[in-house]
Design a protein around this motif. Structure first.
Motif, PDB file in Angstrom:
ATOM      1  N   VAL A 181       0.789  -1.236   0.000  1.00 26.58           N
ATOM      2  CA  VAL A 181       0.000   0.000   0.000  1.00 26.58           C
ATOM      3  C   VAL A 181       0.815   1.276   0.000  1.00 26.58           C
ATOM      4  N   ALA A 182       0.322   2.224  -0.784  1.00 27.53           N
ATOM      5  CA  ALA A 182       0.779   3.611  -0.691  1.00 27.53           C
ATOM      6  C   ALA A 182      -0.439   4.404  -0.239  1.00 27.53           C
ATOM      7  N   VAL A 183      -0.225   5.330   0.679  1.00 26.93           N
ATOM      8  CA  VAL A 183      -1.329   6.120   1.219  1.00 26.93           C
ATOM      9  C   VAL A 183      -1.078   7.587   0.906  1.00 26.93           C
ATOM     10  N   VAL A 184      -2.081   8.252   0.382  1.00 23.89           N
ATOM     11  CA  VAL A 184      -1.981   9.689   0.126  1.00 23.89           C
ATOM     12  C   VAL A 184      -2.912  10.385   1.103  1.00 23.89           C
ATOM     13  N   VAL A 185      -2.420  11.414   1.773  1.00 22.88           N
ATOM     14  CA  VAL A 185      -3.256  12.072   2.785  1.00 22.88           C
ATOM     15  C   VAL A 185      -3.446  13.556   2.509  1.00 22.88           C
ATOM     16  N   SER A 186      -4.592  14.056   2.963  1.00 19.25           N
ATOM     17  CA  SER A 186      -4.875  15.496   2.945  1.00 19.25           C
ATOM     18  C   SER A 186      -4.459  16.118   4.263  1.00 19.25           C
ATOM     19  N   ALA A 187      -4.449  17.436   4.295  1.00 19.04           N
ATOM     20  CA  ALA A 187      -4.281  18.168   5.551  1.00 19.04           C
ATOM     21  C   ALA A 187      -5.538  17.969   6.392  1.00 19.04           C
ATOM     22  N   MET A 188      -5.423  18.192   7.691  1.00 19.03           N
ATOM     23  CA  MET A 188      -6.601  18.091   8.552  1.00 19.03           C
ATOM     24  C   MET A 188      -7.689  19.059   8.055  1.00 19.03           C
ATOM     25  N   ALA A 189      -8.952  18.656   8.183  1.00 19.78           N
ATOM     26  CA  ALA A 189     -10.062  19.488   7.716  1.00 19.78           C
ATOM     27  C   ALA A 189      -9.928  20.909   8.259  1.00 19.78           C
ATOM     28  N   GLY A 190     -10.091  21.892   7.415  1.00 21.10           N
ATOM     29  CA  GLY A 190     -10.031  23.291   7.841  1.00 21.10           C
ATOM     30  C   GLY A 190      -8.632  23.886   7.817  1.00 21.10           C
ATOM     31  N   GLU A 191      -7.627  23.024   7.794  1.00 21.59           N
ATOM     32  CA  GLU A 191      -6.252  23.519   7.896  1.00 21.59           C
ATOM     33  C   GLU A 191      -5.848  24.329   6.655  1.00 21.59           C
ATOM     34  N   THR A 192      -6.189  23.806   5.478  1.00 18.25           N
ATOM     35  CA  THR A 192      -5.781  24.524   4.260  1.00 18.25           C
ATOM     36  C   THR A 192      -6.462  25.893   4.201  1.00 18.25           C
TER      37      THR A 192
END
Ligand code: ADP
Ligand code: ASP
Ligand code: MG
Length: 421
Positions: free
Chosen positions: A31-42
């Motif tokens: 597995v490779a995992v792609v993640v976003s920033a925490m909600a609201g952070e951007t």
């Protein structure tokens, strides 16, 4: 596997994500995992940029906003390690993920995946911050809002993944945003073409570019929820919504697993702004003078209306641009005031675009008429219209967005039947 902002919001949720990832590895997947920033952070980071400098330099904006994903990728790697997994993060510049230089809306050109693949083969879980890339001149870039979806599809293509699972806070793609219409129906499958159109008109469940890339590279994409318990149906059994080719869709329809509908989805977009230039000379070349500087600045113009000319050889030109680009668009147009020869610029951010999408429209007339009638019956005024082969969009007052979406959902017969619990 890609996890969005809500799924990554806080250490507890990151632990849940880590468990989903660990289980997937335990089933025998690399597995490779792609993640976003925490909600609201951007959003928070974007606001800092605006406060620092309203007409911010996009290159420095990228430095700031890319940081949100750096944090969550490190935290997920740490959490996976705490569960006994081998894991490491790979920042956009470390792989690297090569992009063009268009800061704040960069496009991925290629990913150097050899080291990544080797690491995955050693049993290490690769954690990659979404949204980030590296430009040709070695600067950090970002892919535009919602860009982690595109990072995920690009990584999936680069490592020749069997599937790209996009985990989010809803359990699939619905006939419309389920947060607005409680009777929205979850779809078992949606075609690439429809998803591309839905995303491009505001169904933010997938970033538009991610769908285009998946279509081009033939990546199998599933949208599913990360908010599941221990007893959840495994992702391999496809509990979410699959994005499929037209041929696959035809097979599903033949098997009776999907229904053919003229309209498959309704989307809304509140992120555009209307610009009106009054008293533009009504002569050849006038609109070119307006849109050339915007195109050069990579500002996307969407709906355009050139009103009927007045007697004095003048006309008003109305169009929409992303709200985020409004200040820059206005400044650029002011700069060219003499060349274009307009009188006033009037702007309005309080508008929304409502769109209905479906491949069935290619062969079925009357979809637009149904839309106009349904909106008229509720007294909703249409300010502009645009169409494509599989889409009709209208511009309405922002306050009427939710009402318009609900009215249309019912008008096209998309409401889920009232089911007893
Ligand atoms: P993430 O942070 O996981 O990337 P997003 O907020 O970008 O999540 O996208 C998921 C959201 O998309 C859902 O919470 C939902 O409100 C919205 N959405 C809009 N249109 C649709 C649709 N047709 N089907 C499902 N979700 C939709
Ligand atoms: N964090 C970025 C955004 O909010 C990218 C993403 O979440 O996909 O736009
Ligand atoms: Mg998203």
């Amino acid at each position: 596997m890609k996890f969005g902002g809500t799924s990554m919001a806080g250490t507890e949720r990151i632990r849940r994500v880590a468990n989903i990832v660990r289980k997937q590895q335990a089933r025998g997947h690399e597995v490779a995992v792609v993640v976003s920033a925490m909600a609201g952070e951007t959003d928070r980071l974007v606001n800092f940029c605006r406060e620092a400098n309203a007409l911010y330099d996009p290159a420095e904006y990228d430095v700031v906003v890319a940081s949100g994903e750096q944090v969550t990728s490190g935290l997920l790697a740490l959490t996976l390690q705490s569960l006994g997994c081998k894991a490491r993060s790979w920042l956009g510049w470390q792989l690297p993920i090569h992009t063009i230089e268009a800061h704040a809306k960069a496009r991925i050109e290629s990913i150097d995946a050899d080291e990544l693949i080797a690491s995955m083969q050693r049993g290490e879980i690769a954690v990659i911050p979404g949204f980030q890339g590296l430009s040709e001149d070695n600067r950090v870039t970002t892919l535009g809002r919602g860009g982690s979806d595109t990072s995920a599809v690009a990584v999936a293509a680069a490592v020749h993944a069997d599937r790209c699972d996009i985990y989010t806070d809803v359990d699939g793609v619905y006939t419309t945003d389920p947060r607005i219409v409680a009777k929205a129906k979850k779809q078992k499958a949606v075609t690439y073409e429809e998803m591309l159109e839905l995303a491009s008109v505001g169904a933010k469940v997938l970033q538009t570019r991610s769908v285009g890339l998946a279509m081009k590279e033939g990546v199998r994409v599933q949208v599913l929820s990360s908010f599941v318990g221990e007893d959840a149906i495994p992702a391999d059994d496809l509990p979410g919504t699959m994005i499929v080719s037209e041929e696959e869709m035809n097979e599903l329809v033949e098997k009776g697993e999907m229904e053919r509908q003229h309209v498959t989805g309704i989307a809304h977009d509140k992120n555009e702004a209307k610009v009106i230039l009054t008293r533009v000379p009504d002569k050849p070349g006038a609109v070119a003078h307006i849109f050339e500087p915007l195109a050069k600045a990579a500002i996307n113009v969407d709906m355009i209306i050139q009103n009927v000319g007045r007697d004095k050889g003048e006309t008003d030109v109305t169009f929409t641009v992303p709200q985020a680009d409004l200040a820059r668009a206005q400044a650029l147009l002011e700069d060219k005031r003499d060349e274009i020869g307009f009188n006033r610029i009037i702007t309005d951010s309080k508008i929304a675009k409502i769109s209905v999408v479906g491949v069935g429209m290619k062969s079925h007339a009357g979809v637009a008429a149904t839309m106009f009638k349904a909106l008229a019956d509720r007294g909703i005024n249409i300010q502009a219209i645009s169409t494509s082969e599989i889409k009709v969009s209208v511009m309405v007052d922002e306050d009427e967005t939710e009402l318009a979406v609900r009215v249309l959902h019912t008008a096209y017969g998309l409401d889920a039947k009232d089911e007893a619990a």
